[in-house]
Design a protein around this motif. Structure first.
Motif, PDB file in Angstrom:
ATOM      1  N   THR A 149       0.834  -1.201   0.000  1.00  0.00           N
ATOM      2  CA  THR A 149       0.000   0.000   0.000  1.00  0.00           C
ATOM      3  C   THR A 149       0.875   1.260   0.000  1.00  0.00           C
ATOM      4  OG1 THR A 149      -1.698  -1.196   1.196  1.00  0.00           O
ATOM      5  CG2 THR A 149      -1.855   1.209   1.207  1.00  0.00           C
ATOM      6  N   ARG A 150       1.891   1.365   0.804  1.00  0.00           N
ATOM      7  CA  ARG A 150       2.779   2.530   0.880  1.00  0.00           C
ATOM      8  C   ARG A 150       3.516   2.735  -0.459  1.00  0.00           C
ATOM      9  NH1 ARG A 150       4.856   5.021   5.388  1.00  0.00           N
ATOM     10  NH2 ARG A 150       6.975   4.990   4.555  1.00  0.00           N
ATOM     11  N   SER A 151       3.992   1.596  -0.937  1.00  0.00           N
ATOM     12  CA  SER A 151       4.737   1.697  -2.200  1.00  0.00           C
ATOM     13  C   SER A 151       3.826   2.242  -3.325  1.00  0.00           C
ATOM     14  CB  SER A 151       5.261   0.305  -2.588  1.00  0.00           C
ATOM     15  OG  SER A 151       5.778   0.340  -3.879  1.00  0.00           O
ATOM     16  N   ASP A 152       2.609   1.760  -3.382  1.00  0.00           N
ATOM     17  CA  ASP A 152       1.683   2.203  -4.450  1.00  0.00           C
ATOM     18  C   ASP A 152       1.376   3.701  -4.327  1.00  0.00           C
ATOM     19  OD1 ASP A 152       1.687  -0.268  -5.528  1.00  0.00           O
ATOM     20  OD2 ASP A 152      -0.329  -0.848  -4.817  1.00  0.00           O
ATOM     21  N   THR A 153       1.188   4.209  -3.093  1.00  0.00           N
ATOM     22  CA  THR A 153       0.874   5.628  -2.895  1.00  0.00           C
ATOM     23  C   THR A 153       2.022   6.511  -3.410  1.00  0.00           C
ATOM     24  OG1 THR A 153      -0.380   5.024  -0.940  1.00  0.00           O
ATOM     25  CG2 THR A 153       0.230   7.354  -1.168  1.00  0.00           C
ATOM     26  N   ALA A 154       3.261   6.133  -3.006  1.00  0.00           N
ATOM     27  CA  ALA A 154       4.416   6.931  -3.423  1.00  0.00           C
ATOM     28  C   ALA A 154       4.528   6.945  -4.957  1.00  0.00           C
ATOM     29  CB  ALA A 154       5.695   6.350  -2.837  1.00  0.00           C
ATOM     30  N   ARG A 155       4.288   5.770  -5.579  1.00  0.00           N
ATOM     31  CA  ARG A 155       4.417   5.695  -7.049  1.00  0.00           C
ATOM     32  C   ARG A 155       3.362   6.565  -7.734  1.00  0.00           C
ATOM     33  NH1 ARG A 155       3.670   0.734  -7.457  1.00  0.00           N
ATOM     34  NH2 ARG A 155       5.827   0.119  -7.268  1.00  0.00           N
ATOM     35  N   ALA A 156       2.132   6.541  -7.202  1.00  0.00           N
ATOM     36  CA  ALA A 156       1.058   7.323  -7.819  1.00  0.00           C
ATOM     37  C   ALA A 156       1.393   8.806  -7.780  1.00  0.00           C
ATOM     38  CB  ALA A 156      -0.256   7.048  -7.098  1.00  0.00           C
ATOM     39  N   LEU A 157       1.951   9.285  -6.696  1.00  0.00           N
ATOM     40  CA  LEU A 157       2.296  10.701  -6.601  1.00  0.00           C
ATOM     41  C   LEU A 157       3.403  11.064  -7.609  1.00  0.00           C
ATOM     42  CD1 LEU A 157       2.161  11.209  -2.720  1.00  0.00           C
ATOM     43  CD2 LEU A 157       0.721  12.283  -4.433  1.00  0.00           C
ATOM     44  N   SER A 158       4.401  10.175  -7.726  1.00  0.00           N
ATOM     45  CA  SER A 158       5.485  10.457  -8.687  1.00  0.00           C
ATOM     46  C   SER A 158       4.926  10.544 -10.120  1.00  0.00           C
ATOM     47  CB  SER A 158       6.537   9.340  -8.637  1.00  0.00           C
ATOM     48  OG  SER A 158       7.162   9.370  -7.403  1.00  0.00           O
ATOM     49  N   LEU A 159       4.058   9.570 -10.411  1.00  0.00           N
ATOM     50  CA  LEU A 159       3.485   9.553 -11.764  1.00  0.00           C
ATOM     51  C   LEU A 159       2.656  10.820 -12.038  1.00  0.00           C
ATOM     52  CD1 LEU A 159       2.340   5.839 -12.158  1.00  0.00           C
ATOM     53  CD2 LEU A 159       4.114   7.034 -13.440  1.00  0.00           C
ATOM     54  N   SER A 160       1.904  11.199 -11.025  1.00  0.00           N
ATOM     55  CA  SER A 160       1.065  12.392 -11.173  1.00  0.00           C
ATOM     56  C   SER A 160       1.931  13.627 -11.439  1.00  0.00           C
ATOM     57  CB  SER A 160       0.232  12.536  -9.900  1.00  0.00           C
ATOM     58  OG  SER A 160      -0.335  13.802  -9.863  1.00  0.00           O
ATOM     59  N   ALA A 161       3.020  13.728 -10.687  1.00  0.00           N
ATOM     60  CA  ALA A 161       3.910  14.883 -10.888  1.00  0.00           C
ATOM     61  C   ALA A 161       4.517  14.847 -12.279  1.00  0.00           C
ATOM     62  CB  ALA A 161       5.011  14.856  -9.849  1.00  0.00           C
ATOM     63  N   ALA A 162       4.930  13.648 -12.729  1.00  0.00           N
ATOM     64  CA  ALA A 162       5.554  13.528 -14.051  1.00  0.00           C
ATOM     65  C   ALA A 162       4.547  13.873 -15.152  1.00  0.00           C
ATOM     66  CB  ALA A 162       6.079  12.103 -14.257  1.00  0.00           C
ATOM     67  N   ALA A 163       3.296  13.385 -14.951  1.00  0.00           N
ATOM     68  CA  ALA A 163       2.266  13.670 -15.964  1.00  0.00           C
ATOM     69  C   ALA A 163       2.005  15.163 -16.055  1.00  0.00           C
ATOM     70  CB  ALA A 163       0.981  12.921 -15.598  1.00  0.00           C
ATOM     71  N   ALA A 164       1.958  15.812 -14.889  1.00  0.00           N
ATOM     72  CA  ALA A 164       1.721  17.258 -14.880  1.00  0.00           C
ATOM     73  C   ALA A 164       2.863  17.985 -15.594  1.00  0.00           C
ATOM     74  CB  ALA A 164       1.593  17.741 -13.445  1.00  0.00           C
ATOM     75  N   ARG A 165       4.089  17.559 -15.317  1.00  0.00           N
ATOM     76  CA  ARG A 165       5.245  18.176 -15.983  1.00  0.00           C
ATOM     77  C   ARG A 165       5.144  17.995 -17.509  1.00  0.00           C
ATOM     78  NH1 ARG A 165      10.986  18.990 -15.600  1.00  0.00           N
ATOM     79  NH2 ARG A 165      10.994  18.811 -13.348  1.00  0.00           N
ATOM     80  N   ARG A 166       4.815  16.707 -17.901  1.00  0.00           N
ATOM     81  CA  ARG A 166       4.755  16.419 -19.352  1.00  0.00           C
ATOM     82  C   ARG A 166       3.650  17.266 -20.027  1.00  0.00           C
ATOM     83  NH1 ARG A 166       4.958  11.423 -18.486  1.00  0.00           N
ATOM     84  NH2 ARG A 166       2.747  10.974 -18.739  1.00  0.00           N
ATOM     85  N   ALA A 167       2.497  17.314 -19.337  1.00  0.00           N
ATOM     86  CA  ALA A 167       1.378  18.071 -19.919  1.00  0.00           C
ATOM     87  C   ALA A 167       1.751  19.541 -20.071  1.00  0.00           C
ATOM     88  CB  ALA A 167       0.146  17.924 -19.033  1.00  0.00           C
ATOM     89  N   ALA A 168       2.395  20.058 -19.024  1.00  0.00           N
ATOM     90  CA  ALA A 168       2.797  21.471 -19.066  1.00  0.00           C
ATOM     91  C   ALA A 168       3.782  21.702 -20.215  1.00  0.00           C
ATOM     92  CB  ALA A 168       3.400  21.865 -17.737  1.00  0.00           C
ATOM     93  N   GLU A 169       4.740  20.776 -20.323  1.00  0.00           N
ATOM     94  CA  GLU A 169       5.780  20.982 -21.341  1.00  0.00           C
ATOM     95  C   GLU A 169       5.211  20.786 -22.757  1.00  0.00           C
ATOM     96  OE1 GLU A 169       9.815  19.993 -18.795  1.00  0.00           O
ATOM     97  OE2 GLU A 169       8.955  18.453 -20.095  1.00  0.00           O
ATOM     98  N   GLU A 170       4.264  19.784 -22.894  1.00  0.00           N
ATOM     99  CA  GLU A 170       3.668  19.569 -24.222  1.00  0.00           C
ATOM    100  C   GLU A 170       2.847  20.771 -24.678  1.00  0.00           C
ATOM    101  OE1 GLU A 170       1.436  16.016 -23.944  1.00  0.00           O
ATOM    102  OE2 GLU A 170       3.207  14.705 -24.135  1.00  0.00           O
ATOM    103  N   ALA A 171       2.157  21.372 -23.730  1.00  0.00           N
ATOM    104  CA  ALA A 171       1.323  22.524 -24.082  1.00  0.00           C
ATOM    105  C   ALA A 171       2.112  23.829 -23.999  1.00  0.00           C
ATOM    106  CB  ALA A 171       0.125  22.574 -23.152  1.00  0.00           C
TER     107      ALA A 171
END
Lengths: 418, 1152
Positions: free
Chosen positions: B890-912
């Motif tokens: 459970t802990r591992s999954d939470t940490a991974r989801a946050l990292s992915l969310s941050a990366a997606a936000a970065r990618r979206a920002a950079e793509e747009a």
């Protein structure tokens, strides 16, 4: 070295006096002066001449279409591409034309100054061209006297648009005498203005090349420019270079032995054939057929110009296809019977002749005829007056010569009537 | 000028024909001939003679054109010319001797007259008359035209004028019409001018167009810069608005990660892998338990089944036995049926044996009695041949008898034929007679020919009239006499012509004298001049009175008054003479002239007398010569005709003589043939007919009959020989047939013996016996087949089935031994089926048990696999239990989801973010007041729309300007338009020029004709009125003009004062009016110019006799002043001509 001397091109000036008819080769001739100029440019390129001189009247003074200038510039572009310089002198017609001032010319074309005589030097050939363009159409001062002295050791060419002295047929622009030209000591005088080719002098050469294309029946025969061969020390040869695309010709046919219209047509056919045999170069011809001679057919021909023209057209079509355009068939025959013979008949015809003799003196009749004819003349366009000589007489009310001219034909016509 | 003679040497249908037109006071000559007689040819010949034979002459249908030749004699005043005219373009004139004349040799005679003038003025025919009449009607409201065209002899002045006016109208008139040449060209001019205006580009146009393009291009560039700036700003704002959410999300995720602290990173699927392994282990354990239970149940079922192996071992045999049982089920019943059939066949055989008459016996006995097959075949063949041999013998016998009878008949015919012989003399006589052909027709033709020749001779003699001469040979006129007579004739003709001319001249002179006398009288009356004689006379009277007074012969007082009167008279006369000296001189000139004419008249009379004397001399010379010729009363003029008639008579006499001789020759030949035939037939002893045709028929009959008999005899002889030969052949054939039949009888007896049959057995009996033999054979064969193929085979099948049943019962079920084979077989088969069912069930249970064992092993493997998957996670998470492991995942999954969310936000920002780094984007977002972005964007959009609209407008303007500029590219449209314009102008000029000429001509003609009327109508109408009055027999008195009418009208005035307009006149009257006008014009012309012969061709076709006579009278009047040649195809006008001119009229009849 070789150069072409041309003048009086009158670009896009129309051929006049050619009444259209069915199957007439009209399209072929509507751009005759352009086609002739194209021929000239092609000849310059083919002959690889060193330069070209245009001695005035490139345009018709009254011609306004800027396309003509554009066309000229384009053709000059062809010469430019072939490395041939052009020395252009403006004549009376060009001075009148607004295109002359406005048209941008390719760099190979150099125009002579209008304010003073100028000289162009072609260094590598050691040729000097002296000339002065017309500033105004009506330039009546002697331009030649102001031309510069010859340059020793060079081939000196004078370019001048002039009628010379004593040429009654052309307006006396830039008048000068042959002696004045000779006195300049130039090797060649490239003149313009007179439309007929003329070798005025050979020591030195003073030449009118004539116009490049005949435009009416008064400009008969072959037309074009001259191709001049020269060295630094002088002229070697002057040859004519024919550029015309249509040649005007006056074909006289003697009808002395023709007794009727059919015989007259036969005689025309014979002369046409002979003419075609003589002019084997295949150039299209604009013909004025003039029927002459004292003929028994005179009466039958009276008022039959239309039929004669139709028959002549048919002959021309049969003999030469589209090569011949019949400008006009003019009947200038005279009656076979003279007045005395008719008088001696002592019959009604003789009486009629005696009566007709009185017609030119019958004021009442003349006035009535004048009134009727004025209905045509007064409604006709102004330009038509120049084409129909009788208009002037009718306007002035002096129709008795017309009556006197028609009467003998009428008598002959009645004598032929059954 | 007049024509004395016209010779048509070679012209049209004429060859060497001569027409003489002798001069007479009335110079009138009528040439009469039917249609095709050559009148038109003569008219053409006169023109050709005078003016040359036309190059395209149509009178060359008989003589070649190059050989056309005319000749003639013409006279003018005192000059004459005999000449010939050839068909040549020059030098066509020859003199009488054939020497060339100059082309102008006729000039003194014809003056300047030319062919067309002569034709128009001096030649008039019916058609021209009709046309002239019609033209008068057409021109009825134009007197000038009527007068002119009648006077000029042209028929269509109206047409000329109409033609000129029509031509003018086609060219120009005030009213615009497209079909008028001038207006057609004018329309073209307008089109060309419009095109020129459109196509012409002035220099100013080019400068304007060029400047406009440049300005528009500059504006377009500025506008583009503005748009670009706005676009940039809008892009920046749009970017901020676009990336702001992503930038913010990125920042949030980063903060949550920091809050989680240290986390063991497990694989992303660790949770899922753990859950799956746990689910797999639970499921496998449950299945393992169920499979073990199922295996136990199957083992129990298998133990209950016992297998019958012995039966299964013999399964094939038992199955085959069952099939055989089916096959042999009905064999016993079938065997019984076949035995019955054998029995029936044998009964049939016994019936046949009884028919043969043989004793009953068994099968072997029967076989021994039947004869062998070869014997039976031989007997059958002999029986078939017997009928043929008998028929052949009968036919041969009949034919031999028939032929013998034919021989006898031919011999009888030959004996009956008669004997005929024809003598050679008969044949020869017949041949001669036949060569005469249709002698009757020939005799008739010859008779006709003789009659015709005699008739022609008679006619010829009658043509000689009173002047018959000796016709006996030689009968020809001596040549010198003929020539002399011809010379005399020529002299007489010339004399007559000269007299005629002189008489004409005398008449002219007399008329001139009369005219002068009248003029003198009128002159005296008008001017009353005083002659010197009158003065002298008055003075002489005065002086006589004075002399008488002075001599005292009379008293002074008495005579003084008389003297004074005479003195006054003489003085007055002297004064008058002085005052009228000019008139007196003129009167004297007239008197002198009259005297001169009088003298001329006397000279003419003197010459006429001399000519009369010469004529008398000619007559007396001819009288002597005629007497010498034996025709003393023959007129000289008739000599030529007489001479021709005499020659014709001689020819007719010869012809008659010849015809008579030929007729006699034919008659002689007929008589000779008749005599010869008669003699020959008499020899033959036949009755003799009378005429030659019957004799020929009889002779022909005899000859034909003899020939027919001979032919018949030859034919019968040939037939007899052929028939005899055929009869002998037939007898030989009959004998051969007889021998063949005897041979057959012998072989027949032998055959019967071999077959054991009775010797008297005939052919029919034998055929029945052989049939019975065949039936017996067929039945025996059927019995054999039933016994061997059917009954024996079925019995063997039954035996085999029974033996197999016993064998299997012994082997598998000894208890069944003794049961029926059929029952044994059925029970064995049922046992086999049961054994097979048991074996299949045992096999199925064994398979099920094996598969359950395999599944149990598989489930155990799955449990092991699940456990192996969980073990690595436990180790990684450093957990000891599944619960610990769950917490770590459970802990591992939470940490991974946050990292992915941050990366997606970065990618979206950079793509747009249009390629900008996240830091820059975050900075821009932080620096922007997001609440104002939308407002600003709306503002920019508005500005851009406005700018774009402006851009479109400018682009359109630029395109238009560019097009305008591009139109100035050196095209030749304007040049072409100008050329077209010049063409239209030239056409207009052409039309105008022609209009001026044609219109002037038309107007001039109208004017001149009006003037002609004014000057000519008086004299011409006066004279024409007189002629018209005569031609209409006084129906019209004269011609008048109604000057009140506009225009003035020509009218005929009746005797009663009524007027008739042209349109009111009948067609015939109009023709007469035209003729009157023509004749009046001709008279006026002749009065001023040289008279030429007038040729009138069939003028009075439509006139009745009275009017025709009036017409002839009008011509008679004309013939007093010029020669008139009147051509007509109406012989009925000849009497009228003779009435008008008397018997002296020259009437020439033209041959048909």
């Amino acid at each position: 070295m070789k150069f072409i001397h041309t003048a009086d091109i009158h670009l896009d000036s129309p051929l006049t006096g050619l009444a259209a008819y069915r199957d007439a080769p009209a399209e072929m001739l509507r751009t005759a002066t352009r086609d002739a100029f194209r021929n000239l440019v092609a000849a310059a390129i083919d002959e690889t001449v060193d330069f070209v001189i245009i001695a005035g009247d490139l345009y018709d003074g009254t011609w306004r279409d800027y396309n003509t200038g554009y066309f000229f510039a384009r053709e000059m572009g062809r010469l430019h591409a072939a490395g041939i310089p052009v020395f252009l002198l403006y004549g009376n017609h060009d001075a009148e034309s607004e295109m002359t001032r406005r048209l941008a010319l390719p760099p190979n074309v150099r125009a002579f100054d209008t304010r003073k005589p100028s000289t162009f030097r072609i260094e590598h050939l050691r040729v000097a061209l002296h000339g002065r363009s017309f500033r105004d159409a009506a330039t009546t001062e002697n331009l030649a006297v102001g031309y510069p002295d010859r340059i020793p050791g060079w081939l000196n060419i004078g370019v001048l648009h002039t009628a010379l002295e004593g040429n009654a047929e052309h307006a006396s622009y830039a008048p000068c005498s042959l002696a004045q030209l000779v006195a300049k000591g130039y090797d060649y005088w490239a003149l313009g203005h007179v439309h007929d080719y003329a070798e005025v002098c050979r020591e030195p050469w003073v030449v009118y090349p004539g116009n490049t294309q005949g435009r009416h029946i008064r400009e008969t025969g072959a037309r074009g420019a001259v191709l001049v061969s020269a060295t630094e020390t002088g002229i070697v040869a002057v040859e004519r270079l024919f550029t015309d695309v249509l040649r005007w010709h006056r074909l006289t046919v003697d009808l002395a032995t023709a007794s009727n219209l059919d015989a007259a047509v036969h005689a025309i056919a014979g002369r046409l054939q002979a003419l075609l045999d003589e002019t084997a170069d295949g150039k299209p011809l604009a013909l004025r057929v003039v029927l002459q001679g004292r003929s028994t057919a005179h009466g039958e021909l009276f008022g039959k110009e239309a039929r004669l023209r139709a028959e002549t057209l048919a002959l021309a079509a049969a003999l030469a296809g589209e090569r011949i355009w019949i400008e006009k068939v003019r009947i200038e025959t005279t009656p076979a019977h003279d007045r005395e013979t008719i008088r001696a008949r002592a019959d009604a015809i003789a009486d009629l002749q005696a009566l007709l003799d009185e017609a030119p003196g019958d004021r009442e009749f003349l006035d009535s005829l004048t009134t009727e004819l004025r209905q045509l003349v007064d409604r006709a366009p102004h330009e038509l007056a120049a084409c129909v000589p009788e208009f002037a007489a009718i306007r002035s009310g002096d129709v008795s010569p017309l009556v006197a001219a028609v009467a003998p034909g009428l008598i002959a016509y009645l004598m032929k009537t059954e | 000028m007049r024509i004395n003679r016209l010779d048509l040497h070679r012209y049209g249908k004429f060859t060497d024909c001569s027409l003489t037109l002798p001069a007479a006071p009335c110079d009138f000559h009528m040439l009469v001939g039917a249609n095709e007689a050559g009148k038109s040819t003569i008219r053409a010949a006169i023109l050709d003679l005078l003016f040359g034979i036309e190059a395209r002459s149509t009178y060359d249908f008989l003589h070649p054109r190059s050989e056309l030749r005319l000749a003639g004699s013409i006279t003018h005043a005192a000059d004459s010319l005999d000449f010939q005219r050839l068909r040549k373009s020059s030098k066509s004139l020859l003199d009488a001797a054939g020497q060339p004349l100059g082309d102008d040799a006729l000039l003194p005679f014809l003056g300047n007259s030319e062919r067309s003038f002569f034709d128009q003025m001096f030649a008039l025919d019916h058609l021209r008359l009709i046309r002239g009449g019609n033209e008068i009607l057409n021109a009825s409201n134009d007197i000038g035209r009527i007068l002119f065209q009648s006077a000029a002899g042209i028929g269509s002045l109206g047409a000329v004028r109409d033609q000129l006016e029509a031509e003018a109208d086609k060219l120009w008139a005030r009213r615009h019409a497209r079909d008028r040449a001038y207006y057609a060209a004018k329309d073209e001019l307008a089109v060309a001018e419009a095109e020129l205006k459109r196509a012409t580009m002035r220099t100013r146009d080019w400068l304007d167009a060029s400047g406009k393009v440049q300005a528009l291009q500059d504006r377009m560039a500025g506008l583009q810069d503005q748009v670009r700036a706005l676009e940039t700003e809008r892009a920046a704002l749009e970017r901020v608005r676009r990336v702001a959410p992503s930038v913010r999300a990125h920042q949030g995720s980063q903060q949550e990660l920091a809050a989680l602290g240290e986390v063991i990173q497990l694989p992303a699927d660790a949770g899922a892998s753990l859950a799956a392994a746990e689910r797999e282990m639970a499921s496998a354990t449950t299945r393992q338990k169920l499979l073990v239970e199922r295996a136990g149940q199957l083992q129990a079922l298998l133990a209950t089944i016992v297998l019958d192996d012995a039966v299964l071992a013999c399964a094939a045999d038992i199955t085959a036995l069952a099939e055989r049982r089916q096959q042999t089920r009905f064999h016993t019943r079938d065997i019984d049926k076949r035995q019955q059939e054998v029995k029936v066949h044998w009964q049939d055989i016994e019936a046949c044996v009884r028919q043969l008459g043989w004793p009953a016996g068994d099968e072997d006995h029967l076989a021994s009695r039947l004869p062998p097959a070869p014997v039976r075949s031989s007997l059958a063949a002999l029986a078939r041949r017997h009928a043929t041999l008998e028929l052949a013998l009968a036919a041969a016998t009949d034919a031999a008898h028939q032929k013998a009878r034919e021989v006898e008949a031919i011999e009888a015919d030959l004996a009956a034929l008669p004997t005929l012989v024809i003598s050679p003399s008969l044949r020869a006589a017949l041949e001669t007679a036949l060569r005469l052909g249709d002698f009757r027709a020939a005799q008739q033709r010859e008779e006709g020919r003789v009659a015709k020749a005699e008739r022609e001779l008679h006619q010829a003699e009658s043509r000689l009239g009173a002047w018959k001469t000796d016709l006996s040979p030689p009968g020809q006129l001596a040549l010198p006499a003929a020539a002399q007579a011809e010379r005399l004739l020529r002299r007489a003709t010339e004399n007559e012509a000269a007299q005629t001319a002189l008489r004409q001249r005398a008449l002219e002179v007399a008329a001139e004298i009369e005219s002068l006398e009248l003029a003198t009288t009128q002159f005296r009356r008008t001017h009353d001049p005083v002659t010197s004689g009158q003065v002298a006379n008055a003075r002489h009277v005065r002086d006589a009175v004075w002399t008488a007074i002075r001599s005292g012969g009379s008293a002074l007082t008495d005579s003084a008054a008389i003297y004074e009167e005479h003195v006054e008279t003489a003085d007055q006369l002297a004064d008058q003479r002085h005052a009228k000296a000019h008139e007196a001189a003129e009167l004297q000139a007239k008197l002198d002239d009259a005297e001169r004419r009088q003298r001329q008249a006397e000279q003419i009379a003197e010459r006429l007398r001399a000519l009369a004397d010469e004529a008398a001399t000619i007559d007396s010379e001819w009288a002597a010569q005629a007497a010498a010729l034996g025709v003393p009363t023959l007129p000289l003029a008739a000599f030529e005709g007489w001479q021709e008639a005499r020659a014709a008579t001689l020819r007719a006499a010869d012809a008659a003589l010849q015809a008579r001789a030929e007729q006699q020759q034919t008659a002689d030949a007929v008589a000779r043939a008749q005599a010869a035939l008669r003699a020959a037939i008499a020899d033959a002893g036949v009755a003799l007919p009378s005429d030659l045709e019957a004799l020929i028929l009889a002779a022909r009959h005899l000859v034909d009959e003899a020939a027919a008999t001979a032919t018949r005899r030859a034919e019968l002889t040939r037939q007899l020989a052929a028939t005899k030969s055929a009869s002998a052949d037939l007898a030989r054939r009959r004998d051969a047939a007889d021998a063949a039949l005897a041979d057959w009888q012998e072989r027949w007896q032998q055959g019967l013996r071999s077959a054991g049959l009775a010797g008297d057995t005939d052919v029919a009996t034998l055929e029945g016996t052989l049939k019975l033999f065949d039936d017996i054979d067929d039945k025996r064969q059927a019995i054999r087949e039933l016994r061997q193929a059917r009954i024996a085979a079925m019995q063997k099948d039954l035996d085999d089935f029974r033996s197999e049943c016993r064998r299997l019962a012994d082997l598998l079920a000894p208890a069944m031994v003794g049961e029926s084979p059929d029952e044994t077989a059925r029970r064995l088969n049922a046992r086999l089926l049961q054994a097979r069912d048991d074996a299949r069930e045992a096999a199925r249970l064994t398979g099920e048990i094996a598969r359950a064992g395999e599944q149990i092993a598989e489930v155990a493997g799955a449990i092991d696999t699940a456990r192996a998957a969980v073990d690595p996670l436990l180790r990684l998470a450093r957990a000891t239990s599944h619960a610990d492991l769950h917490a770590a995942v459970t802990r591992s999954d939470t940490a991974r989801a946050l990292s992915l969310s941050a990366a997606a936000a970065r990618r979206a920002a950079e793509e747009a973010g249009d390629g900008l780094p996240l830091a820059a984007l975050a900075a821009a977002v932080d620096a922007t007041d997001m609440t104002q972005v939308t407002v600003r964007l709306a503002e920019i959009a508005r500005q851009l729309a406005s700018e774009r609209e402006l851009q479109v407008t400018l682009a359109a303007e630029l395109a238009t300007a560019g097009t305008s500029l591009a139109r100035i590219a050196g095209q030749d449209d304007a040049a072409r338009a100008e050329a077209a314009r010049q063409q239209a102008l030239a056409s207009m000029a052409d039309a105008a020029e022609r209009f001026i000429q044609v219109h002037t001509a038309g107007r001039l003609l109208r004017w001149a004709i009006d003037r002609y009327r004014e000057t000519r109508q008086g004299p011409m109408l006066a004279r024409a009125g007189e002629i018209f009055c005569r031609l209409t027999l006084g129906s019209f008195a004269k011609l008048t003009v109604d000057f009140e009418a506009r225009p003035p009208l020509l009218e005929g005035l009746r005797a009663d004062g009524r007027t008739v307009g042209i349109s009111g006149m009948s067609e015939g009257t109009r023709d007469q009016l035209y003729l009157a006008l023509r004749l009046a014009a001709l008279e006026m012309h002749i009065s001023q110019a040289r008279a030429l012969p007038f040729i009138a061709d069939d003028l009075f076709i439509n006139y009745d006799d009275v009017r025709a006579r009036a017409g002839i009278e009008a011509l008679a009047e004309l013939s007093a002043t010029t020669q008139v040649v009147f051509l007509s195809h109406h012989p009925h006008l000849v009497p009228a001509v003779r009435e008008v001119f008397g018997d002296a009229a020259n009437v020439v009849m033209l041959g048909g």
